[in-house]
Design a protein around this motif. Structure first.
Motif, mmCIF file in Angstrom:
data_model
loop_
_atom_site.group_PDB
_atom_site.id
_atom_site.type_symbol
_atom_site.label_atom_id
_atom_site.label_comp_id
_atom_site.label_asym_id
_atom_site.label_seq_id
_atom_site.Cartn_x
_atom_site.Cartn_y
_atom_site.Cartn_z
ATOM 1 N N LEU A 71 4.284 -86.521 -53.442
ATOM 2 C CA LEU A 71 4.068 -86.377 -52.000
ATOM 3 C C LEU A 71 5.372 -85.962 -51.331
ATOM 4 N N VAL A 72 5.352 -84.779 -50.724
ATOM 5 C CA VAL A 72 6.546 -84.177 -50.122
ATOM 6 C C VAL A 72 6.403 -84.167 -48.604
ATOM 7 N N GLY A 73 7.412 -84.651 -47.900
ATOM 8 C CA GLY A 73 7.418 -84.596 -46.443
ATOM 9 C C GLY A 73 8.672 -83.921 -45.935
ATOM 10 N N HIS A 74 8.507 -82.975 -45.027
ATOM 11 C CA HIS A 74 9.640 -82.276 -44.424
ATOM 12 C C HIS A 74 9.910 -82.829 -43.029
ATOM 13 N N SER A 75 11.166 -83.136 -42.745
ATOM 14 C CA SER A 75 11.610 -83.486 -41.394
ATOM 15 C C SER A 75 10.820 -84.684 -40.839
ATOM 16 N N MET A 76 10.118 -84.504 -39.720
ATOM 17 C CA MET A 76 9.342 -85.588 -39.118
ATOM 18 C C MET A 76 8.363 -86.225 -40.096
ATOM 19 N N ALA A 77 7.845 -85.444 -41.039
ATOM 20 C CA ALA A 77 6.826 -85.946 -41.964
ATOM 21 C C ALA A 77 7.353 -87.033 -42.884
ATOM 22 N N GLY A 78 8.664 -87.266 -42.888
ATOM 23 C CA GLY A 78 9.186 -88.395 -43.629
ATOM 24 C C GLY A 78 8.549 -89.705 -43.180
ATOM 25 N N LEU A 79 8.289 -89.837 -41.881
ATOM 26 C CA LEU A 79 7.613 -91.040 -41.391
ATOM 27 C C LEU A 79 6.172 -91.080 -41.855
ATOM 28 N N VAL A 80 5.526 -89.918 -41.854
ATOM 29 C CA VAL A 80 4.112 -89.852 -42.224
ATOM 30 C C VAL A 80 3.923 -90.237 -43.689
ATOM 31 N N ILE A 81 4.754 -89.694 -44.572
ATOM 32 C CA ILE A 81 4.581 -90.009 -45.995
ATOM 33 C C ILE A 81 4.989 -91.455 -46.286
ATOM 34 N N SER A 82 5.956 -91.975 -45.547
ATOM 35 C CA SER A 82 6.366 -93.364 -45.752
ATOM 36 C C SER A 82 5.251 -94.324 -45.388
ATOM 37 N N GLN A 83 4.671 -94.132 -44.209
ATOM 38 C CA GLN A 83 3.610 -95.045 -43.776
ATOM 39 C C GLN A 83 2.372 -94.910 -44.651
ATOM 40 N N THR A 84 2.057 -93.681 -45.055
ATOM 41 C CA THR A 84 0.911 -93.477 -45.941
ATOM 42 C C THR A 84 1.158 -94.119 -47.295
ATOM 43 N N ALA A 85 2.403 -94.080 -47.770
ATOM 44 C CA ALA A 85 2.744 -94.702 -49.043
ATOM 45 C C ALA A 85 2.536 -96.214 -48.989
ATOM 46 N N GLU A 86 2.768 -96.815 -47.848
ATOM 47 C CA GLU A 86 2.514 -98.245 -47.686
ATOM 48 C C GLU A 86 1.023 -98.547 -47.869
ATOM 49 N N TYR A 87 0.180 -97.641 -47.385
ATOM 50 C CA TYR A 87 -1.263 -97.849 -47.483
ATOM 51 C C TYR A 87 -1.797 -97.572 -48.888
ATOM 52 N N LEU A 88 -1.245 -96.536 -49.560
ATOM 53 C CA LEU A 88 -1.823 -96.067 -50.824
ATOM 54 C C LEU A 88 -0.758 -95.859 -51.907
ATOM 55 N N PRO A 89 0.013 -96.873 -52.225
ATOM 56 C CA PRO A 89 1.074 -96.682 -53.221
ATOM 57 C C PRO A 89 0.538 -96.288 -54.595
#
Length: 240
Positions: A71-89
């Motif tokens: 899962l790759v996140g650019h710039s702002m998406a760092g928050l999106v992938i982090s929070q999603t990772a909490e839900y679906l590790p």
């Protein structure tokens, strides 16, 4: 074969990965690039977009996958992938932060951005809407901030596709735990000549966490345009 899920940053859309997708596919990998709500071909009104709508859309994609993804996140998406990772590790093999915001628990993007170390104050690139629901960009500062290493043709095409950026996700704190988000291997790809997120801030963020794998690009904030071969090569190395 690995599956890469690519998440764009602010003002952008899935279109920003157009040079990366075919390169990864030619190497035998599968790629999913999504438009976050309110971006690209997703026309959700900016006033209805929040961090949950971002993570809901990404989570729906991950839940359909039978195996783990990179899962790759650019710039702002760092928050999106982090929070999603909490839900679906259990759905994520690695988290890859491409010159991205890497939050700590209970941080907002605005709080992180305020930690930016600047030797002198530069004019803001953003224009806040009157109703304070979204941000636009000052045209004269886009190239220097985002596309400093890019060829003119790429800059012109990108500027035609940039959209309004919803503000609500910037003020929402992430909720992360060591037991879920913290158990996933992290890779941080730093960009030395970045004028959107300084190298100093990038390093401050990833140094808050132990055991990150660090990859360095001598690049602007948009290596998917300016250094696609090098960036793709680094992505492929992560599959071994």
């Amino acid at each position: 074969m690995s599956t890469f899920v690519l998440v764009h940053g602010s003002w952008h859309g899935a279109w920003c990965w157009e040079k990366i997708i075919p390169r990864l596919e030619e190497a035998g990998h599968r790629v999913i690039a999504l438009d976050l709500p309110g971006h690209g071909q997703d026309h959700t009104p900016v006033s209805q977009v929040n961090l949950k709508s971002y993570t809901d859309k990404l989570s729906a994609i991950l839940e359909k996958e039978s195996g783990k993804v990179i899962l790759v996140g650019h710039s702002m998406a760092g928050l999106v992938i982090s929070q999603t990772a909490e839900y679906l590790p259990e759905k994520i093999e690695k988290l890859v932060y491409l010159c991205a915001y890497l939050p700590k628990n209970n941080q907002t993007l605005i709080q992180i951005a305020q930690n930016e170390k600047k030797e002198k104050e530069s004019p803001s690139i953003v224009i806040i809407s009157e109703d304070e629901t979204c941000m636009n960009l000052k045209d004269e500062r886009i190239k220097d901030s985002f596309y400093g290493d890019c060829v003119e043709d790429d800059i012109i095409k990108a500027k035609e596709k940039l959209c309004l950026e919803p503000l609500a996700p910037f003020f929402t704190p992430v909720q992360l735990t060591d037991a879920r988000f913290g158990r996933i291997p992290r890779v941080y790809i730093e960009t030395l000549r970045d004028k959107a997120i300084s190298i100093a801030l990038q390093r401050d963020m990833y140094n808050e966490y132990p055991n990150n794998r660090i990859i360095t690009l001598d690049s602007d904030h948009s290596p998917f345009f300016s250094h696609p071969d090098e960036l793709t090569s680094h992505f492929i190395q992560l599959t071994f």
